[in-house]
Design a protein around this motif. Structure first.
Motif, PDB file in Angstrom:
ATOM      1  N   LEU A   8       6.838-135.429 110.155  1.00 30.61           N
ATOM      2  CA  LEU A   8       7.063-135.573 108.660  1.00 30.61           C
ATOM      3  C   LEU A   8       8.313-136.198 108.227  1.00 30.61           C
ATOM      4  O   LEU A   8       9.598-135.686 108.645  1.00 30.61           O
ATOM      5  CB  LEU A   8       6.965-134.415 107.893  1.00 30.61           C
ATOM      6  CG  LEU A   8       7.183-134.101 106.331  1.00 30.61           C
ATOM      7  CD1 LEU A   8       6.045-135.277 105.575  1.00 30.61           C
ATOM      8  CD2 LEU A   8       6.959-132.960 105.750  1.00 30.61           C
ATOM      9  N   VAL A   9       8.547-137.357 107.636  1.00 27.67           N
ATOM     10  CA  VAL A   9       9.747-137.921 107.197  1.00 27.67           C
ATOM     11  C   VAL A   9       9.856-137.799 105.782  1.00 27.67           C
ATOM     12  O   VAL A   9       8.771-138.100 104.844  1.00 27.67           O
ATOM     13  CB  VAL A   9       9.865-139.508 107.559  1.00 27.67           C
ATOM     14  CG1 VAL A   9      10.922-140.147 106.999  1.00 27.67           C
ATOM     15  CG2 VAL A   9       9.724-139.837 109.060  1.00 27.67           C
ATOM     16  N   TYR A  10      10.934-136.961 105.344  1.00 24.67           N
ATOM     17  CA  TYR A  10      10.916-136.557 103.956  1.00 24.67           C
ATOM     18  C   TYR A  10      12.113-137.477 103.443  1.00 24.67           C
ATOM     19  O   TYR A  10      13.601-137.337 103.914  1.00 24.67           O
ATOM     20  CB  TYR A  10      11.513-135.093 103.772  1.00 24.67           C
ATOM     21  CG  TYR A  10      11.704-134.508 102.328  1.00 24.67           C
ATOM     22  CD1 TYR A  10      10.246-134.068 101.674  1.00 24.67           C
ATOM     23  CD2 TYR A  10      12.798-134.722 101.917  1.00 24.67           C
ATOM     24  CE1 TYR A  10      10.531-133.822 100.350  1.00 24.67           C
ATOM     25  CE2 TYR A  10      12.965-134.262 100.578  1.00 24.67           C
ATOM     26  CZ  TYR A  10      11.941-133.768  99.953  1.00 24.67           C
ATOM     27  OH  TYR A  10      11.948-133.376  98.404  1.00 24.67           O
ATOM     28  N   LYS A  66       3.188-137.132  98.008  1.00 19.01           N
ATOM     29  CA  LYS A  66       4.049-137.218  97.051  1.00 19.01           C
ATOM     30  C   LYS A  66       5.118-135.925  97.411  1.00 19.01           C
ATOM     31  O   LYS A  66       6.159-135.782  96.725  1.00 19.01           O
ATOM     32  CB  LYS A  66       3.460-137.320  95.764  1.00 19.01           C
ATOM     33  CG  LYS A  66       2.902-138.478  95.412  1.00 19.01           C
ATOM     34  CD  LYS A  66       2.473-138.521  93.968  1.00 19.01           C
ATOM     35  CE  LYS A  66       1.711-139.905  93.323  1.00 19.01           C
ATOM     36  NZ  LYS A  66       1.390-139.735  92.154  1.00 19.01           N
ATOM     37  N   SER A  67       4.454-134.735  98.001  1.00 22.16           N
ATOM     38  CA  SER A  67       5.249-133.781  98.325  1.00 22.16           C
ATOM     39  C   SER A  67       4.942-132.994  99.599  1.00 22.16           C
ATOM     40  O   SER A  67       3.725-133.346  99.944  1.00 22.16           O
ATOM     41  CB  SER A  67       5.241-132.709  96.969  1.00 22.16           C
ATOM     42  OG  SER A  67       3.956-132.016  96.942  1.00 22.16           O
ATOM     43  N   ALA A  91      14.242-125.290 100.033  1.00 19.97           N
ATOM     44  CA  ALA A  91      13.499-124.455  99.575  1.00 19.97           C
ATOM     45  C   ALA A  91      12.050-124.871  99.556  1.00 19.97           C
ATOM     46  O   ALA A  91      11.188-124.457 100.016  1.00 19.97           O
ATOM     47  CB  ALA A  91      13.905-123.819  98.319  1.00 19.97           C
ATOM     48  N   LYS A  92      12.047-126.349  98.892  1.00 20.23           N
ATOM     49  CA  LYS A  92      10.768-127.159  98.636  1.00 20.23           C
ATOM     50  C   LYS A  92      10.088-127.442 100.313  1.00 20.23           C
ATOM     51  O   LYS A  92       9.124-127.559 100.288  1.00 20.23           O
ATOM     52  CB  LYS A  92      10.885-128.593  98.160  1.00 20.23           C
ATOM     53  CG  LYS A  92      11.284-128.211  96.599  1.00 20.23           C
ATOM     54  CD  LYS A  92      11.852-129.514  96.023  1.00 20.23           C
ATOM     55  CE  LYS A  92      12.023-129.413  94.624  1.00 20.23           C
ATOM     56  NZ  LYS A  92      12.498-130.761  93.720  1.00 20.23           N
ATOM     57  N   LEU A  93      10.788-127.472 101.312  1.00 14.58           N
ATOM     58  CA  LEU A  93      10.426-127.893 102.507  1.00 14.58           C
ATOM     59  C   LEU A  93       9.476-126.726 103.241  1.00 14.58           C
ATOM     60  O   LEU A  93       8.925-127.301 104.259  1.00 14.58           O
ATOM     61  CB  LEU A  93      11.284-128.372 103.521  1.00 14.58           C
ATOM     62  CG  LEU A  93      12.068-129.488 102.959  1.00 14.58           C
ATOM     63  CD1 LEU A  93      13.261-130.022 103.835  1.00 14.58           C
ATOM     64  CD2 LEU A  93      11.492-130.778 102.644  1.00 14.58           C
ATOM     65  N   GLU A 113      24.022-128.864 107.540  1.00 14.04           N
ATOM     66  CA  GLU A 113      23.164-127.994 108.424  1.00 14.04           C
ATOM     67  C   GLU A 113      23.151-126.545 107.580  1.00 14.04           C
ATOM     68  O   GLU A 113      22.198-125.808 107.961  1.00 14.04           O
ATOM     69  CB  GLU A 113      23.708-128.013 109.694  1.00 14.04           C
ATOM     70  CG  GLU A 113      23.937-129.411 110.408  1.00 14.04           C
ATOM     71  CD  GLU A 113      25.385-129.842 110.398  1.00 14.04           C
ATOM     72  OE1 GLU A 113      25.510-131.059 110.978  1.00 14.04           O
ATOM     73  OE2 GLU A 113      26.073-129.236 109.287  1.00 14.04           O
ATOM     74  N   GLU A 114      24.138-126.106 107.252  1.00 14.56           N
ATOM     75  CA  GLU A 114      24.118-124.689 106.268  1.00 14.56           C
ATOM     76  C   GLU A 114      22.988-124.357 105.581  1.00 14.56           C
ATOM     77  O   GLU A 114      22.442-123.208 105.672  1.00 14.56           O
ATOM     78  CB  GLU A 114      25.675-124.538 105.925  1.00 14.56           C
ATOM     79  CG  GLU A 114      26.663-124.712 106.916  1.00 14.56           C
ATOM     80  CD  GLU A 114      28.114-124.260 106.399  1.00 14.56           C
ATOM     81  OE1 GLU A 114      28.267-123.563 105.336  1.00 14.56           O
ATOM     82  OE2 GLU A 114      29.029-124.354 107.201  1.00 14.56           O
ATOM     83  N   PRO A 115      22.539-125.132 104.485  1.00 14.53           N
ATOM     84  CA  PRO A 115      21.402-124.724 103.768  1.00 14.53           C
ATOM     85  C   PRO A 115      20.160-124.578 104.675  1.00 14.53           C
ATOM     86  O   PRO A 115      19.415-123.652 104.469  1.00 14.53           O
ATOM     87  CB  PRO A 115      21.455-125.744 102.603  1.00 14.53           C
ATOM     88  CG  PRO A 115      22.593-126.480 102.730  1.00 14.53           C
ATOM     89  CD  PRO A 115      23.407-126.525 104.199  1.00 14.53           C
ATOM     90  N   PHE A 116      19.930-125.409 105.705  1.00 11.87           N
ATOM     91  CA  PHE A 116      18.857-125.499 106.234  1.00 11.87           C
ATOM     92  C   PHE A 116      18.926-124.278 107.400  1.00 11.87           C
ATOM     93  O   PHE A 116      17.738-123.458 107.434  1.00 11.87           O
ATOM     94  CB  PHE A 116      18.824-126.507 107.203  1.00 11.87           C
ATOM     95  CG  PHE A 116      18.392-127.888 106.534  1.00 11.87           C
ATOM     96  CD1 PHE A 116      17.028-128.157 106.653  1.00 11.87           C
ATOM     97  CD2 PHE A 116      19.560-128.711 106.006  1.00 11.87           C
ATOM     98  CE1 PHE A 116      16.778-129.525 105.780  1.00 11.87           C
ATOM     99  CE2 PHE A 116      19.006-129.781 105.242  1.00 11.87           C
ATOM    100  CZ  PHE A 116      17.795-130.209 105.207  1.00 11.87           C
ATOM    101  N   ARG A 117      20.091-123.787 107.840  1.00 10.12           N
ATOM    102  CA  ARG A 117      20.374-122.669 109.062  1.00 10.12           C
ATOM    103  C   ARG A 117      20.024-121.412 107.868  1.00 10.12           C
ATOM    104  O   ARG A 117      19.301-120.544 108.484  1.00 10.12           O
ATOM    105  CB  ARG A 117      21.512-122.631 109.505  1.00 10.12           C
ATOM    106  CG  ARG A 117      21.784-121.597 110.390  1.00 10.12           C
ATOM    107  CD  ARG A 117      20.949-121.263 111.528  1.00 10.12           C
ATOM    108  NE  ARG A 117      20.231-122.373 112.201  1.00 10.12           N
ATOM    109  CZ  ARG A 117      20.970-122.874 113.311  1.00 10.12           C
ATOM    110  NH1 ARG A 117      22.414-122.518 113.712  1.00 10.12           N
ATOM    111  NH2 ARG A 117      20.501-124.119 113.799  1.00 10.12           N
ATOM    112  N   LYS A 118      20.710-121.424 106.816  1.00  7.25           N
ATOM    113  CA  LYS A 118      20.235-120.229 106.076  1.00  7.25           C
ATOM    114  C   LYS A 118      18.790-119.844 105.739  1.00  7.25           C
ATOM    115  O   LYS A 118      18.368-118.591 105.538  1.00  7.25           O
ATOM    116  CB  LYS A 118      21.072-120.250 104.658  1.00  7.25           C
ATOM    117  CG  LYS A 118      21.186-119.326 103.684  1.00  7.25           C
ATOM    118  CD  LYS A 118      21.906-119.350 102.492  1.00  7.25           C
ATOM    119  CE  LYS A 118      21.847-118.277 101.689  1.00  7.25           C
ATOM    120  NZ  LYS A 118      22.632-118.504 100.637  1.00  7.25           N
TER     121      LYS A 118
END
Length: 319
Positions: A8-10, A66-67, A91-93, A113-118
């Motif tokens: 998936l490419v976002y 679209k999402s 969070a949307k992912l 990277e920190e928000p993804f790791r959290k």
């Protein structure tokens, strides 16, 4: 992982579209793209790349949405969106990610990277720095110059076996190799991220606040060059205090690079001219927070950060 690889490419701007093209060249890839303003064009006509390196190609992703709300978990999610309001986007992912999903971050800035790791503590993260000259000239149509390079590497996760992480990195690298793009796999990507942020702090900030190109800025007064060098030095000092060993000659290297180029603007300047929110937090905000935490003096950086936040606030209020 099965032989088929769901990706998936976002973020389907110029960079997202370019790497969607690179990944689509593998028969193993089943590609889904999340498109917003260019959704109708991409759905109807696919994505066209006019590249000085790769020629002209039009390709049709397996799925255009679209999402991510209705997406099942994928093997790789490539995040090429603007690094703005990261916590909200991450969070949307959630619907597209399970424990086997590898998150690939292709964004400007540091601390990305920190928000993804959290949010996803059990997932592998591949972090990337790209130097691709691409512009979406109209919805779904991207022009690409000869500028093409990327560095990739793991953002190590102690909760995932190293062998598993290395396999996921190797698989993604094989896809890039198959797509015939230039890249290198590196052990410590934070050096690359901070080196690019030294570049971006200077040229994004200064071109946006002055609304002139890089050469016009450097020639604007006898103070412009020493101002730029001091700004870069502040960011280097912060990086080193964070344990990232940037080399002594980096400023000279970056100044040689900009002086070998014609005057250019920046992505932040373009966003500002277009009335869009800007990538201030990952480019300036994270270094500023680290400087305060570590007691590093960075008056030039702090001043530009405060000024750009005011500009960004005006742009957001007008939307």
């Amino acid at each position: 992982m099965s032989d088929q690889i769901d990706i998936l490419v976002y973020g389907l701007g110029a960079i997202g579209s370019f790497y969607a093209f690179i990944l689509s060249r593998s028969d193993r890839v089943r590609l889904t793209v999340v498109a917003r303003s260019n959704y109708e064009a991409v759905k109807a006509n696919g994505i066209t790349i006019n590249s000085e390196n790769h020629g002209q190609h039009t390709f049709y992703p397996h799925r255009v949405v679209k999402s991510v709300a209705d997406i099942s978990p994928v093997d790789y999610i490539v995040c090429a969106h603007k690094a703005i309001d990261q916590d909200e986007v991450v969070a949307k992912l959630q619907p597209a990610i399970d424990s086997k999903t590898t998150i690939v971050i292709i964004q400007n800035g540091v601390g990305n990277e920190e928000p993804f790791r959290k949010q996803f503590p059990e997932n592998s993260i591949i972090t990337c720095v790209t130097w691709v000259g691409a512009t979406q000239i109209s919805p779904g149509i991207v022009a690409h110059t000869k500028s093409e390079d990327m560095q990739i590497g793991l953002f190590p996760n102690p909760q995932v076996e190293n062998q598993v992480e290395q396999k996921r990195l190797e698989t993604f690298a094989d896809l890039l190799r198959n797509g015939k793009t230039r890249f290198q796999v590196l052990e410590d990507m934070q050096i690359q991220r901070w080196e690019k942020v030294v570049w971006n702090v200077a040229w994004n900030s200064l071109t946006t606040l002055t609304m002139v190109d890089t050469q016009s800025w450097l020639k604007s007064s006898e103070d412009a060059m020493p101002f730029t060098r001091q700004l870069m030095q502040e960011v280097i000092n912060i990086a080193r205090a964070c344990g990232v060993p940037l080399k002594d000659g980096l400023i000279d290297q970056l100044m040689d690079k900009i002086n070998a180029m014609p005057g250019i603007g920046s992505s932040m300047q373009t966003d500002c001219k277009s009335g869009r929110p800007m990538e201030i937090d990952v480019i300036l905000g994270f270094p500023v927070r680290k400087s305060r935490e570590l007691g590093i003096q960075a008056p030039y950086l702090e001043t530009l950060y405060v000024l750009l936040r005011a500009v960004d606030g005006r742009l957001r209020a007008a939307r």
